[in-house]
Each structure stands twice: as C-alpha cells, then as structure tokens.
Design a protein around this motif. Structure first.
Motif, PDB file in Angstrom:
ATOM      1  N   LYS A  66      -9.309 -39.507 -14.712  1.00  0.00           N
ATOM      2  CA  LYS A  66     -10.627 -39.259 -14.741  1.00  0.00           C
ATOM      3  C   LYS A  66     -11.072 -38.204 -15.693  1.00  0.00           C
ATOM      4  N   MET A  77     -19.079 -40.158 -27.757  1.00  0.00           N
ATOM      5  CA  MET A  77     -20.470 -39.765 -28.104  1.00  0.00           C
ATOM      6  C   MET A  77     -20.596 -39.100 -29.344  1.00  0.00           C
ATOM      7  N   GLY A 114     -18.934 -35.524  -4.784  1.00  0.00           N
ATOM      8  CA  GLY A 114     -20.250 -35.863  -5.608  1.00  0.00           C
ATOM      9  C   GLY A 114     -21.146 -36.503  -4.534  1.00  0.00           C
TER      10      GLY A 114
HETATM   11  C1  HEM Z   1     -19.405 -37.519 -19.988  1.00  0.00           C
HETATM   12  C2  HEM Z   1     -18.306 -37.275 -19.333  1.00  0.00           C
HETATM   13  C3  HEM Z   1     -18.229 -37.452 -17.794  1.00  0.00           C
HETATM   14  C4  HEM Z   1     -19.030 -38.059 -17.036  1.00  0.00           C
HETATM   15  C5  HEM Z   1     -19.951 -39.152 -17.225  1.00  0.00           C
HETATM   16  C6  HEM Z   1     -18.417 -37.723 -15.585  1.00  0.00           C
HETATM   17  C7  HEM Z   1     -18.811 -38.312 -14.612  1.00  0.00           C
HETATM   18  C8  HEM Z   1     -18.394 -38.108 -13.254  1.00  0.00           C
HETATM   19  C9  HEM Z   1     -18.868 -38.383 -11.966  1.00  0.00           C
HETATM   20  C10 HEM Z   1     -19.780 -39.712 -12.006  1.00  0.00           C
HETATM   21  C11 HEM Z   1     -18.185 -37.811 -11.079  1.00  0.00           C
HETATM   22  C12 HEM Z   1     -18.327 -38.254  -9.559  1.00  0.00           C
HETATM   23  C13 HEM Z   1     -19.670 -37.167  -9.000  1.00  0.00           C
HETATM   24  C14 HEM Z   1     -20.607 -37.677  -8.985  1.00  0.00           C
HETATM   25  O1  HEM Z   1     -21.515 -37.637  -9.907  1.00  0.00           O
HETATM   26  O2  HEM Z   1     -21.082 -38.212  -7.734  1.00  0.00           O
HETATM   27  C15 HEM Z   1     -17.385 -36.957 -11.374  1.00  0.00           C
HETATM   28  C16 HEM Z   1     -16.568 -35.997 -10.861  1.00  0.00           C
HETATM   29  C17 HEM Z   1     -15.549 -35.167 -11.286  1.00  0.00           C
HETATM   30  N1  HEM Z   1     -15.337 -35.101 -12.807  1.00  0.00           N
HETATM   31 FE1  HEM Z   1     -16.320 -35.839 -14.388  1.00  0.00          FE
HETATM   32  N2  HEM Z   1     -17.466 -36.882 -16.116  1.00  0.00           N
HETATM   33  C18 HEM Z   1     -17.252 -36.593 -17.224  1.00  0.00           C
HETATM   34  C19 HEM Z   1     -16.587 -35.642 -17.823  1.00  0.00           C
HETATM   35  C20 HEM Z   1     -15.382 -34.773 -16.934  1.00  0.00           C
HETATM   36  C21 HEM Z   1     -14.345 -34.181 -17.556  1.00  0.00           C
HETATM   37  C22 HEM Z   1     -14.280 -33.718 -19.247  1.00  0.00           C
HETATM   38  C23 HEM Z   1     -13.848 -33.574 -16.464  1.00  0.00           C
HETATM   39  C24 HEM Z   1     -12.354 -32.795 -16.691  1.00  0.00           C
HETATM   40  C25 HEM Z   1     -11.620 -32.716 -17.507  1.00  0.00           C
HETATM   41  C26 HEM Z   1     -14.054 -34.278 -15.365  1.00  0.00           C
HETATM   42  C27 HEM Z   1     -13.659 -33.877 -14.090  1.00  0.00           C
HETATM   43  C28 HEM Z   1     -14.215 -34.374 -12.934  1.00  0.00           C
HETATM   44  C29 HEM Z   1     -13.683 -34.036 -11.522  1.00  0.00           C
HETATM   45  C30 HEM Z   1     -12.402 -33.228 -11.288  1.00  0.00           C
HETATM   46  C31 HEM Z   1     -14.333 -34.722 -10.811  1.00  0.00           C
HETATM   47  C32 HEM Z   1     -14.434 -34.696  -9.198  1.00  0.00           C
HETATM   48  C33 HEM Z   1     -13.964 -35.825  -8.657  1.00  0.00           C
HETATM   49  C34 HEM Z   1     -13.795 -36.173  -7.200  1.00  0.00           C
HETATM   50  O3  HEM Z   1     -13.137 -35.354  -6.378  1.00  0.00           O
HETATM   51  O4  HEM Z   1     -14.841 -36.757  -6.664  1.00  0.00           O
HETATM   52  N3  HEM Z   1     -15.290 -34.919 -15.469  1.00  0.00           N
HETATM   53  N4  HEM Z   1     -17.450 -37.064 -12.790  1.00  0.00           N
END
Ligand code: HEM
Length: 118
Positions: A66, A77, A114
């Motif tokens: 992820k 992007m 989330g």
């Molecule tokens: C444009 C880039 C990114 C997008 C579109 C994105 C999108 C998301 C989405 C859809 C979620 C689920 C939470 C929610 O919105 O309902 C989430 C959770 C998370 N993201 Fe990202 N993310 C991005 C970049 C990153 C990066 C760079 C990292 C770490 C290096 C990261 C780490 C995490 C973690 C650890 C979670 C929590 C997962 C969980 O336990 O549910 N994300 N992100």
C-alpha cells in the motif's frame, strides 16, 4: 493522522487533475501555481501515510505494498506533469497511473483504517 491522510490524498488527486486540465487549456501560469501547491500535498500525503504506517502494530506485506504503491502514484503524478510541460510523451505513465491508483484505492479501502471502517 488517518484523517489528514484522507484529506490530503483527495485534495492531491483533485489538484493533479486540475493541473492537467490547466495544462491542456494552455494556462501556463495557473498550471505552475497548482503544480507548486500539489507538491506541498505530496509531502503531506507522504508524512501522514508514513506516520499511519509506523503506528500500525502488525505491519504486513499489504501495508508495505500500500505504502509503496502510494509513493509510486505520487512519482507518476509528478512525472506526468513535468513531461507534459516539456512536451514529452506521457501515455505509458497514464497507464501506470491508472494501475497504481486502482491498487492504492483497493488496498487502502481493504485495510482496516479509514472512511469505510468508521
Ligand atoms: C496519492 C497517494 C496515496 C493515495 C491516493 C492513498 C490512498 C489511501 C486510501 C484510500 C486509504 C484508506 C483510507 C481511506 O481513505 O478510507 C489509505 C490509507 C493508508 N495509506 Fe495511503 N494513499 C497514498 C499514499 C500513501 C503513502 C505514500 C503511504 C506511506 C508511505 C500511505 C500509507 C497508508 C497507510 C498506512 C494507510 C492506512 C491503511 C489502513 O490501515 O487502513 N499512503 N491511503
């Protein structure tokens, strides 16, 4: 922190598509401004994402993939906007962007934090 992550990734995507639209409509200056703001959002997305990642007690492969696909999406992007500005071909990068976006959204929503799990 998850709220900051959600807010910043949504705004980041909106700014990316706005910059793309501005580029296509030939608005060079607004494109540059939106691109600069988007870069601040890259930092917010990464800081909030890494913070959430580090706060998770059981870090499994899904979390790592992820995070990596999130970083990949940000790189794409940036590459698309820079290459558009230089007039270079971006087709292959769009295909990668769609794959990375689908992967990030599917994993993000599957993992336990989330909007879908509140
Ligand atoms: C444009 C880039 C990114 C997008 C579109 C994105 C999108 C998301 C989405 C859809 C979620 C689920 C939470 C929610 O919105 O309902 C989430 C959770 C998370 N993201 Fe990202 N993310 C991005 C970049 C990153 C990066 C760079 C990292 C770490 C290096 C990261 C780490 C995490 C973690 C650890 C979670 C929590 C997962 C969980 O336990 O549910 N994300 N992100």
């Amino acid at each position: 922190m998850i709220h900051l992550h959600i807010t910043s990734w949504i705004l980041g995507l909106v700014l990316f598509f706005a910059a793309y639209y501005l580029h296509n409509s030939g608005s060079a200056k607004p494109f540059k401004i939106v691109h600069m703001i988007l870069r601040v959002f890259y930092i917010l997305i990464i800081i909030s994402g890494v913070t959430v990642l580090l706060s998770v007690s059981v870090l499994n492969a899904e979390y790592i993939i992820k995070g990596l696909s999130g970083l990949w999406l940000i790189a794409l992007m940036e590459m698309i906007l820079v290459r558009l500005k230089k007039g270079k071909n971006v087709r292959g990068f769009w295909i990668q962007l769609i794959i990375a976006l689908v992967l990030v959204l599917l994993l993000g929503w599957r993992l336990p934090l989330g909007v879908l799990h509140m």
